[in-house]
Design a protein around this motif. Structure first.
Motif, PDB file in Angstrom:
ATOM      1  N   LYS A 136       0.688  -1.077   0.079  1.00  0.00           N
ATOM      2  CA  LYS A 136      -0.079   0.059  -0.034  1.00  0.00           C
ATOM      3  C   LYS A 136       0.879   1.390   0.137  1.00  0.00           C
ATOM      4  O   LYS A 136       0.244   2.422  -0.230  1.00  0.00           O
ATOM      5  CB  LYS A 136      -0.888   0.099   1.182  1.00  0.00           C
ATOM      6  N   MET A 137       2.114   1.217   0.250  1.00  0.00           N
ATOM      7  CA  MET A 137       2.997   2.270   0.042  1.00  0.00           C
ATOM      8  C   MET A 137       3.648   2.461  -1.195  1.00  0.00           C
ATOM      9  O   MET A 137       4.051   1.658  -1.633  1.00  0.00           O
ATOM     10  CB  MET A 137       4.185   1.982   1.215  1.00  0.00           C
ATOM     11  N   ILE A 138       3.541   3.817  -1.546  1.00  0.00           N
ATOM     12  CA  ILE A 138       3.887   4.335  -3.003  1.00  0.00           C
ATOM     13  C   ILE A 138       4.974   5.158  -2.749  1.00  0.00           C
ATOM     14  O   ILE A 138       4.956   6.247  -1.883  1.00  0.00           O
ATOM     15  CB  ILE A 138       2.795   4.862  -3.617  1.00  0.00           C
ATOM     16  N   PRO A 139       6.225   4.668  -3.326  1.00  0.00           N
ATOM     17  CA  PRO A 139       7.536   5.563  -3.080  1.00  0.00           C
ATOM     18  C   PRO A 139       7.372   6.839  -3.630  1.00  0.00           C
ATOM     19  O   PRO A 139       6.463   7.119  -4.621  1.00  0.00           O
ATOM     20  CB  PRO A 139       8.442   4.621  -4.045  1.00  0.00           C
ATOM     21  N   SER A 140       7.740   7.949  -3.012  1.00  0.00           N
ATOM     22  CA  SER A 140       7.739   9.354  -3.622  1.00  0.00           C
ATOM     23  C   SER A 140       8.155   9.688  -5.033  1.00  0.00           C
ATOM     24  O   SER A 140       7.735  10.324  -5.878  1.00  0.00           O
ATOM     25  CB  SER A 140       8.570  10.304  -2.836  1.00  0.00           C
ATOM     26  N   SER A 141       9.115   8.588  -5.338  1.00  0.00           N
ATOM     27  CA  SER A 141       9.710   8.824  -6.762  1.00  0.00           C
ATOM     28  C   SER A 141       8.610   8.425  -7.937  1.00  0.00           C
ATOM     29  O   SER A 141       8.522   9.053  -8.836  1.00  0.00           O
ATOM     30  CB  SER A 141      10.971   7.824  -6.950  1.00  0.00           C
ATOM     31  N   GLU A 142       7.741   7.602  -7.594  1.00  0.00           N
ATOM     32  CA  GLU A 142       6.655   7.183  -8.329  1.00  0.00           C
ATOM     33  C   GLU A 142       5.659   8.463  -8.291  1.00  0.00           C
ATOM     34  O   GLU A 142       5.239   8.856  -9.457  1.00  0.00           O
ATOM     35  CB  GLU A 142       5.846   6.109  -7.923  1.00  0.00           C
ATOM     36  N   LEU A 143       5.269   8.949  -7.192  1.00  0.00           N
ATOM     37  CA  LEU A 143       4.560  10.180  -7.396  1.00  0.00           C
ATOM     38  C   LEU A 143       4.882  11.236  -8.147  1.00  0.00           C
ATOM     39  O   LEU A 143       4.360  11.994  -8.632  1.00  0.00           O
ATOM     40  CB  LEU A 143       4.026  10.525  -5.879  1.00  0.00           C
ATOM     41  N   LEU A 144       6.123  11.665  -7.989  1.00  0.00           N
ATOM     42  CA  LEU A 144       6.869  12.768  -8.641  1.00  0.00           C
ATOM     43  C   LEU A 144       6.989  12.228 -10.369  1.00  0.00           C
ATOM     44  O   LEU A 144       6.749  13.271 -11.149  1.00  0.00           O
ATOM     45  CB  LEU A 144       8.459  12.874  -8.412  1.00  0.00           C
ATOM     46  N   HIS A 145       6.955  11.136 -10.529  1.00  0.00           N
ATOM     47  CA  HIS A 145       6.819  10.647 -12.000  1.00  0.00           C
ATOM     48  C   HIS A 145       5.547  11.045 -12.569  1.00  0.00           C
ATOM     49  O   HIS A 145       5.625  11.592 -13.616  1.00  0.00           O
ATOM     50  CB  HIS A 145       7.266   9.321 -12.306  1.00  0.00           C
ATOM     51  N   ILE A 146       4.583  10.808 -11.859  1.00  0.00           N
ATOM     52  CA  ILE A 146       3.192  10.934 -12.023  1.00  0.00           C
ATOM     53  C   ILE A 146       2.930  12.578 -12.352  1.00  0.00           C
ATOM     54  O   ILE A 146       2.111  12.973 -13.468  1.00  0.00           O
ATOM     55  CB  ILE A 146       2.127  10.565 -11.211  1.00  0.00           C
ATOM     56  N   ILE A 147       3.440  13.163 -11.290  1.00  0.00           N
ATOM     57  CA  ILE A 147       3.167  14.641 -11.517  1.00  0.00           C
ATOM     58  C   ILE A 147       3.924  15.425 -12.594  1.00  0.00           C
ATOM     59  O   ILE A 147       3.637  16.232 -13.266  1.00  0.00           O
ATOM     60  CB  ILE A 147       3.617  15.271 -10.205  1.00  0.00           C
ATOM     61  N   SER A 148       5.211  14.771 -13.181  1.00  0.00           N
ATOM     62  CA  SER A 148       6.124  15.449 -13.797  1.00  0.00           C
ATOM     63  C   SER A 148       5.317  15.121 -15.073  1.00  0.00           C
ATOM     64  O   SER A 148       5.597  15.717 -16.342  1.00  0.00           O
ATOM     65  CB  SER A 148       7.432  14.927 -13.937  1.00  0.00           C
TER      66      SER A 148
END
Length: 487
Positions: free
Chosen positions: A211-223
Motif C-alpha cells: 500500500k506504500m507508494i514511493p515518492s519517486s513514483e508520485l513525482l513521476h506521475i506529477i512530472s
C-alpha cells in the motif's frame, strides 16, 4: 545591523545544551508535543496525560536548552480544553529563543478556534486531509466533517498572520493515489504547500508494504502532467523534499520516511501526551519525563534524563521491513487506514487467500428488523397451512442461508449516496419460471450489502447499519403487477 542580523547574533551567542546533541552531533532544536491521545468523539482517561503546567514546564526547559520551534500535535490538539491558553503561554517563551509555534490538526473543529489561536501566537499550521471525496473521507476517518476541514483550510489560507499553511496527505495505493494531481492543483492559486507522506507502519493502521507508494513514483506521475516542475530549495532539516511548478503560487513536496531516509539531518524530538520522550518516530523506546516530574525531579535532573535519551538516538531508523510495528505506539495523527483486501491492484474484485489463518473460535452477533402490518404481527401463524409456521420456516431459512453464504455472495455495482453517507443497492431479477423473483431480488440486495459490510468492517464495522431492504416493484405472477408507493 538590521533586526534579522541582531537576532542571528543573539542566537549565535546563546549556548546550546549538550543534552540536546546526540552521538552524531545532530542538534535537536525542534520539539513536537502531543497534547492528547484523543481523536474527536473518542474518550480516554485524563489522569496519565500531562497537565497544562507540565507541558509548559517541559517546553520552557527545552527552549532554554536550544529548541526554537515547537509543534503541537495529538491525537487531535484542538480538542484540548485550554488549547488557546497553552499557545498563549508558549508564546511567552519567545524572549528565551522560541521562534515559531506550529500545530498539526485534522481541522474538524479548527474553524471555531483558528482566529484565537493565531492571535495567541500560532504561526504555522499543518492540516491533514487524505481525500477530496466526502464518502471516502468518512471511510478513512470514520466520521463526517469533510466540509469542515475544507472550511478550515480556506480560513487558514486567508489569514495573513499565519506564516505557513501546509496540507498533509498520506498516500495509499488503491485508496487515494488517484487524487494526487488534484491535490497538486490546489497549489496553483494559493500559497499552500501540499506534502505527500509515504504510508508508514504503526500499530493499528493496517500497514501493508504494497500500500506504500514511493515518492519517486508520485513525482513521476506529477512530472508527466507538469513537465516544467523543478526542485525548490530545502532548509537543512526539512523532512519534505519540495518542488514548484512555474506559475503556481504554492508548492508540493514529499516526506519519504520509508523509501528515502532523511535521518542524517534529523533535528526532531517528541513528547507524547503521557509525557514520554521519543527520540525517533519509528523507535519504540520511550523514557518518562512525566514520572520524573511527578516524583519531584528538578529541571537539572530532567535535563539529565533528556540527555541520556537523546544520547541513545540511533543514526537512522530501521528499513520498512524491520520497523518495530508491534511495540511502537499508534500514531493517531496518521490514523487507521483502510485496507481493501477484496480489491486487486486494478480495482477489480478478487478472492482473498485465508489459508494462512489459524483456526480459532469466533462469534458475531447481528440484528435486523422487519416491520409488519398489525394483522400480520398479531397472527404469525396465519399462513401455517399453506407454507408452514412463519417463524419456524424463517428460522430454518436463516440457518440454511448462513451455512450457504460462500455460495450466495454476489458482486454488484453499488452507488454511494453522498447526501446520506450511504450505499444504495438495486437488484433487478428476471426469469421464466413457475415462481420466484422477489426472494431472489431481496437475497441479491441483502447479501450484496453484507459484502460491503464485510469489505469495510476494518474501517467502519462498529458504525454501519443495514436497513430499508424491500421489494419496490413486481411484474408477472399470480399476484399481478404492482409498484410500491414511495413515502
Amino acid at each position: 545591523m538590521g533586526a534579522q542580523g541582531k537576532i542571528a547574533q543573539i542566537d549565535s551567542q546563546r549556548p546550546f545544551s549538550p543534552s540536546l546533541v546526540d552521538g552524531f552531533q545532530r542538534k535537536h532544536d525542534y520539539l513536537r508535543i502531543s497534547l492528547t491521545e484523543k481523536c474527536n468523539l473518542r474518550s480516554f482517561s485524563k489522569e496519565h496525560i500531562l497537565t497544562d503546567d507540565e507541558v509548559i514546564r517541559l517546553a520552557t526547559l527545552f527552549v532554554r536548552s536550544g529548541v526554537t520551534k515547537i509543534r503541537l500535535t495529538g491525537g487531535e490538539p484542538t480538542i484540548r480544553k485550554n488549547i488557546v491558553d497553552i499557545v498563549g503561554r508558549l508564546n511567552e517563551l519567545r524572549p528565551l529563543g522560541l521562534k515559531s509555534i506550529g500545530m498539526t490538526t485534522n481541522g474538524l473543529v479548527l474553524s471555531r478556534k483558528l482566529s484565537d489561536l493565531v492571535k495567541s501566537g500560532l504561526t504555522h499550521l499543518n492540516l491533514s486531509l487524505d481525500t477530496f471525496d466526502p464518502f471516502k473521507f468518512e471511510l478513512i476517518t470514520r466520521r463526517r466533517g469533510h466540509e469542515a476541514v475544507l472550511r478550515a483550510l480556506d480560513m487558514a489560507l486567508n489569514n495573513p498572520l499565519l506564516r505557513s499553511v501546509k496540507l498533509n496527505v498520506v498516500v495509499m495505493k488503491d485508496v487515494n493515489d488517484g487524487e494526487i494531481l488534484d491535490f497538486v492543483d490546489l497549489t496553483k492559486k494559493t500559497r499552500l504547500s501540499v506534502r505527500f507522506i509515504e504510508f508508514m507502519p504503526f500499530t493499528g493502521n493496517s500497514w501493508q508494504k504494497d500500500k506504500m507508494i514511493p515518492s519517486s513514483e508520485l513525482l513521476h506521475i506529477i512530472s508527466q502532467r507538469h513537465p516544467g516542475v523543478r526542485k525548490a530549495s530545502d532548509e537543512l532539516n526539512d523532512t519534505a523534499r519540495s518542488y514548484v511548478i512555474p506559475g503556481y503560487r504554492g508548492s508540493f513536496g514529499f516526506i519519504s520516511s520509508m523509501s528515502d531516509h532523511f535521518c542524517g539531518s534529523c533535528n526532531r524530538l517528541r513528547i507524547t501526551a503521557d509525557g514520554q520522550i521519543k527520540v525517533c518516530l519509528f523507535d519504540s523506546t520511550e523514557v518518562s519525563l512525566r514520572d520524573a516530574m511527578r516524583s519531584g525531579a528538578s529541571d537539572e535532573a530532567l535535563l539529565g534524563v533528556i540527555g541520556r535519551a537523546v544520547g541513545n538516538k540511533k543514526e537512522k531508523h530501521a528499513g520498512m521491513e524491520d520497523i518495530d510495528v508491534i511495540h511502537n505506539r499508534p500514531m493517531i495523527l496518521i490514523g487507521a487506514s483502510p485496507s481493501f483486501s477484496h480489491i486487486d491492484d486494478h480495482g477489480r474484485p478478487t478472492m482473498v487467500d485465508v489459508g494462512h489463518k489459524a483456526v480459532t473460535r469466533r462469534q458475531a452477533v447481528a440484528t435486523g428488523r422487519i416491520v409488519l402490518t398489525r394483522d400480520a404481527f398479531r397472527s404469525p401463524k396465519a399462513k401455517a397451512r399453506s407454507k408452514g409456521n412463519v417463524l419456524t420456516v424463517a428460522q430454518l431459512a436463516g440457518i440454511m442461508a448462513c451455512k450457504a453464504t460462500s455460495t450466495l455472495i454476489p458482486l454488484l455495482e453499488l452507488s454511494p449516496v453522498r447526501e446520506t453517507q450511504s450505499i444504495r443497492c438495486t437488484a433487478t431479477v428476471e426469469c421464466d419460471a413457475k415462481t420466484g423473483v422477489e426472494m431472489e431480488a431481496l437475497t441479491a440486495v441483502s447479501v450484496s450489502l453484507l459484502t460491503v459490510w464485510d469489505m469495510v468492517k476494518a474501517v467502519a464495522g462498529k458504525e454501519m447499519v443495514i436497513q430499508d431492504i424491500m421489494v419496490t416493484s413486481k411484474v408477472g405472477g399470480k399476484s399481478g403487477d404492482w409498484t410500491r408507493v414511495q413515502s
